[in-house]
Design a protein around this motif. Structure first.
Motif, PDB file in Angstrom:
ATOM      1  N   GLY A   1     -10.634 -15.045   8.466  1.00  0.00           N
ATOM      2  CA  GLY A   1     -10.425 -15.831   9.820  1.00  0.00           C
ATOM      3  C   GLY A   1      -9.297 -15.603  10.766  1.00  0.00           C
ATOM      4  N   TYR A   2      -8.447 -14.428  10.248  1.00  0.00           N
ATOM      5  CA  TYR A   2      -7.271 -14.058  10.785  1.00  0.00           C
ATOM      6  C   TYR A   2      -7.937 -13.057  12.007  1.00  0.00           C
ATOM      7  N   SER A   3      -7.144 -12.956  13.026  1.00  0.00           N
ATOM      8  CA  SER A   3      -7.610 -11.762  14.211  1.00  0.00           C
ATOM      9  C   SER A   3      -6.919 -10.580  13.910  1.00  0.00           C
ATOM     10  N   PHE A   4      -5.933 -10.267  13.048  1.00  0.00           N
ATOM     11  CA  PHE A   4      -5.281  -9.041  12.845  1.00  0.00           C
ATOM     12  C   PHE A   4      -4.971  -8.206  14.087  1.00  0.00           C
ATOM     13  N   PRO A   5      -4.126  -8.792  14.643  1.00  0.00           N
ATOM     14  CA  PRO A   5      -3.621  -8.071  16.024  1.00  0.00           C
ATOM     15  C   PRO A   5      -3.127  -6.421  15.858  1.00  0.00           C
ATOM     16  N   GLY A   6      -2.715  -6.384  14.430  1.00  0.00           N
ATOM     17  CA  GLY A   6      -2.092  -4.814  13.926  1.00  0.00           C
ATOM     18  C   GLY A   6      -3.248  -4.211  13.217  1.00  0.00           C
ATOM     19  N   ASN A   7      -4.137  -4.644  13.215  1.00  0.00           N
ATOM     20  CA  ASN A   7      -5.386  -3.864  12.894  1.00  0.00           C
ATOM     21  C   ASN A   7      -5.468  -3.560  11.432  1.00  0.00           C
ATOM     22  N   VAL A   8      -6.158  -2.365  10.839  1.00  0.00           N
ATOM     23  CA  VAL A   8      -6.020  -1.907   9.512  1.00  0.00           C
ATOM     24  C   VAL A   8      -4.639  -1.783   8.926  1.00  0.00           C
ATOM     25  N   ARG A   9      -3.953  -1.223   9.846  1.00  0.00           N
ATOM     26  CA  ARG A   9      -2.595  -1.099   9.135  1.00  0.00           C
ATOM     27  C   ARG A   9      -1.797  -2.598   8.939  1.00  0.00           C
ATOM     28  N   GLU A  10      -2.134  -3.584   9.821  1.00  0.00           N
ATOM     29  CA  GLU A  10      -1.221  -4.718   9.455  1.00  0.00           C
ATOM     30  C   GLU A  10      -2.059  -5.056   7.964  1.00  0.00           C
ATOM     31  N   LEU A  11      -3.315  -5.034   7.901  1.00  0.00           N
ATOM     32  CA  LEU A  11      -4.050  -5.523   6.546  1.00  0.00           C
ATOM     33  C   LEU A  11      -3.487  -4.768   5.499  1.00  0.00           C
ATOM     34  N   ARG A  12      -3.495  -3.600   5.712  1.00  0.00           N
ATOM     35  CA  ARG A  12      -2.926  -3.026   4.316  1.00  0.00           C
ATOM     36  C   ARG A  12      -1.302  -3.182   4.075  1.00  0.00           C
ATOM     37  N   ASN A  13      -0.561  -3.203   5.163  1.00  0.00           N
ATOM     38  CA  ASN A  13       0.922  -3.678   4.976  1.00  0.00           C
ATOM     39  C   ASN A  13       1.062  -5.073   4.479  1.00  0.00           C
ATOM     40  N   MET A  14       0.267  -5.935   4.915  1.00  0.00           N
ATOM     41  CA  MET A  14       0.215  -7.250   4.277  1.00  0.00           C
ATOM     42  C   MET A  14      -0.463  -7.218   2.859  1.00  0.00           C
ATOM     43  N   LEU A  15      -1.129  -6.627   2.384  1.00  0.00           N
ATOM     44  CA  LEU A  15      -1.729  -6.726   1.054  1.00  0.00           C
ATOM     45  C   LEU A  15      -0.976  -5.972   0.146  1.00  0.00           C
ATOM     46  N   GLU A  16      -0.139  -4.782   0.861  1.00  0.00           N
ATOM     47  CA  GLU A  16       0.831  -4.203  -0.360  1.00  0.00           C
ATOM     48  C   GLU A  16       2.289  -5.379  -0.504  1.00  0.00           C
ATOM     49  N   ARG A  17       2.609  -5.879   0.609  1.00  0.00           N
ATOM     50  CA  ARG A  17       3.783  -6.677   0.414  1.00  0.00           C
ATOM     51  C   ARG A  17       3.250  -8.042  -0.727  1.00  0.00           C
ATOM     52  N   VAL A  18       2.157  -8.416  -0.585  1.00  0.00           N
ATOM     53  CA  VAL A  18       1.510  -9.682  -1.464  1.00  0.00           C
ATOM     54  C   VAL A  18       1.347  -9.054  -2.798  1.00  0.00           C
ATOM     55  N   SER A  19       0.938  -7.909  -2.947  1.00  0.00           N
ATOM     56  CA  SER A  19       0.933  -7.336  -4.257  1.00  0.00           C
ATOM     57  C   SER A  19       2.072  -7.165  -5.057  1.00  0.00           C
ATOM     58  N   VAL A  20       3.012  -7.030  -4.380  1.00  0.00           N
ATOM     59  CA  VAL A  20       4.399  -6.824  -5.054  1.00  0.00           C
ATOM     60  C   VAL A  20       4.932  -8.508  -5.208  1.00  0.00           C
ATOM     61  N   LEU A  21       4.859  -9.148  -4.322  1.00  0.00           N
ATOM     62  CA  LEU A  21       5.532 -10.634  -4.413  1.00  0.00           C
ATOM     63  C   LEU A  21       4.678 -11.680  -5.212  1.00  0.00           C
ATOM     64  N   ALA A  22       3.327 -11.486  -5.265  1.00  0.00           N
ATOM     65  CA  ALA A  22       2.424 -12.391  -5.816  1.00  0.00           C
ATOM     66  C   ALA A  22       2.750 -12.687  -7.362  1.00  0.00           C
ATOM     67  N   PRO A  23       2.822 -13.958  -7.726  1.00  0.00           N
ATOM     68  CA  PRO A  23       3.250 -14.227  -9.106  1.00  0.00           C
ATOM     69  C   PRO A  23       2.076 -13.745 -10.243  1.00  0.00           C
ATOM     70  N   ALA A  24       0.764 -13.346  -9.645  1.00  0.00           N
ATOM     71  CA  ALA A  24      -0.168 -13.397 -10.604  1.00  0.00           C
ATOM     72  C   ALA A  24      -1.139 -12.441  -9.759  1.00  0.00           C
ATOM     73  N   SER A  25      -2.071 -11.903 -10.810  1.00  0.00           N
ATOM     74  CA  SER A  25      -2.982 -10.745 -10.453  1.00  0.00           C
ATOM     75  C   SER A  25      -3.939 -11.369  -9.351  1.00  0.00           C
TER      76      SER A  25
END
Length: 434
Positions: A336-360
């Motif tokens: 549902g998100y528009s991703f103004p930064g396109n694929v780069r924004e999606l990748r960077n977001m998931l990289e950050r989340v993969s490090v900070l998320a408490p569970a898999s």
């Protein structure tokens, strides 16, 4: 002996030219690109040492093999010190000469590959997407790859223009040759010309040695000029000449150097508008846009979001030794998100989340606030729709009760007042448990 060597080398499958003396050889080097030059040391008109010095100025990548008699090995050693790659004693076995040349060509190929790998360090990322816009673009990439024409790749920042350029190169006939990338926006305007075309020693203050430019390094291969819209106008003129004449000239150089390079360009700017503004040359624009390729933004290929997210999470999961996945709510929020930064924004977001998320298993609350906000807003809109339906139901129930009360429970008369059939009234009474 020259004719014998010429015939033997041609029999090996190589393209070979011959010259009777050093001066004739030098003229050939000025007009053509050679991988290897085999020369006698002692010749009329121009000796081998002088020829070696001139060739290294004109074409540093041309390797020189010297032929010498037994009594003049000191001359050969001096030539090695001045840049010759090897020497062979006369009389020599022709197969020995072939072996030496073949070894030189193999080393050149390895060097070119190393340059390409250094420039493109890191794993090659695939182009991912099953959506219609993405599949259409992938089909175009496959067609373009087999051509030799220039291509202009345009799209918003973060859409993956560099990946498209890499795909074109590695699917082309030049795949085994160098692939060089230059970001025109990241290099100061004063240094960009030297970066592209190289410079001679003493060409400007601080030029203490000869430097080979990116175009020479990309010879026989492909060069990507990223953010071409930021190239200065004066340099655009020189680039146009390179595309037309297929030769470059180093800063401080005295002679043009032939190059065989396929040029790919990428930009996030609208070059047609830049031409109208006077920021980009019209003739260069038409020369570059032989084949235009448009990379769709992520918002136009929303069905690819979860496919891309899965790829990135597997990549980051391998690094952490985890099997990362999205919860249903998180997946819905990403879609549902528009991703103004396109694929780069999606990748960077998931990289950050993969490090900070408490569970898999990544939950909605693990995502950035802007993504959660879009999900909350969508949920609120859905709630408003449900409240409207409830309000209509309440109003309808109230009208039916009023009509029944007015007719003392007579359903036929109540239906007539309400403007509906008796059967319809009966169904609604059953629905509202009246």
């Amino acid at each position: 002996m020259r004719i014998t060597v010429l015939d033997h080398l041609r029999d090996q499958g190589w393209e070979v030219d011959e010259a009777a003396n050093g001066a004739q050889a030098l003229e050939l080097v000025k007009a053509n690109r050679y991988d290897v030059l085999v020369s006698d040391i002692r010749m009329p008109v121009m000796d081998g040492a002088s020829l070696l010095a001139e060739v290294k100025k004109l074409s540093p990548r041309t390797e020189v093999v010297m032929m010498t008699a037994y009594g003049s090995t000191d001359d050969a050693v001096n030539c090695l010190k001045k840049g010759a790659v090897d020497y062979i004693l006369k009389p020599f076995d022709l197969e020995d000469l072939s072996f030496r040349i073949r070894r030189i060509l193999e080393v050149q190929a390895v060097k070119a590959r190393c340059v390409s790998l250094e420039n493109s360090c890191g794993p090659r990322r695939p182009l991912i997407g099953s959506s219609t816009p993405m599949q259409q673009m992938l089909r175009l990439v496959s067609q373009v790859a087999m051509a030799e024409a220039s291509a202009l790749i345009h799209g918003e920042s973060g859409t993956g223009k560099e990946l498209v350029a890499a795909a074109i190169h590695y699917e082309s006939r030049r795949a085994a040759k160098p692939y060089i990338r230059v970001n025109c926006a990241a290099i100061p305007a004063g240094l960009l010309e030297s970066e592209l075309f190289g410079h001679e020693k003493g060409a400007f203050t601080g030029a203490d040695k000869q430097v080979i430019g990116k175009f020479e390094l990309a010879d026989q291969g492909t060069i990507l000029l990223d953010e071409i819209g930021d190239m200065p106008l004066d340099l655009q003129v020189k680039l146009l000449r390179v595309l037309q004449e297929r030769e470059i000239e180093r800063l401080g150089g005295k002679a043009p150097i032939p190059v065989d390079v396929r040029v790919l360009c990428a930009t996030a700017k609208n070059l047609a508008e830049e031409v109208q503004k006077g920021n980009f040359r019209q003739d260069l624009f038409y020369r570059l846009q032989v084949i235009p390729i448009s990379v769709p933004p992520l918002r136009e290929r929303g069905e690819d979001i979860l496919e891309l997210a899965g790829f990135f999470l597997r990549e980051f999961g391998r690094e952490r030794g985890l099997r990362l996945e999205l919860s249903a709510e998180a997946a819905k929020a990403l879609q549902g998100y528009s991703f103004p930064g396109n694929v780069r924004e999606l990748r960077n977001m998931l990289e950050r989340v993969s490090v900070l998320a408490p569970a898999s298993r990544i939950q909605l609350w693990d995502l950035p606030v802007e993504v959660r906000g879009a999900a909350v807003q969508a949920g609120a809109e859905e709630a408003e729709v449900e409240e409207l339906a409830a309000a209509v139901a309440r109003a309808e129930k109230k009208c039916i009760l009023g009509a029944l009360k007015k007719t003392d429970g007579n359903k036929t008369e109540a239906a007539a007042i309400l403007g509906i059939s008796r059967k319809n009234l009966w169904e609604k009474m059953k629905q509202y448990e009246l």
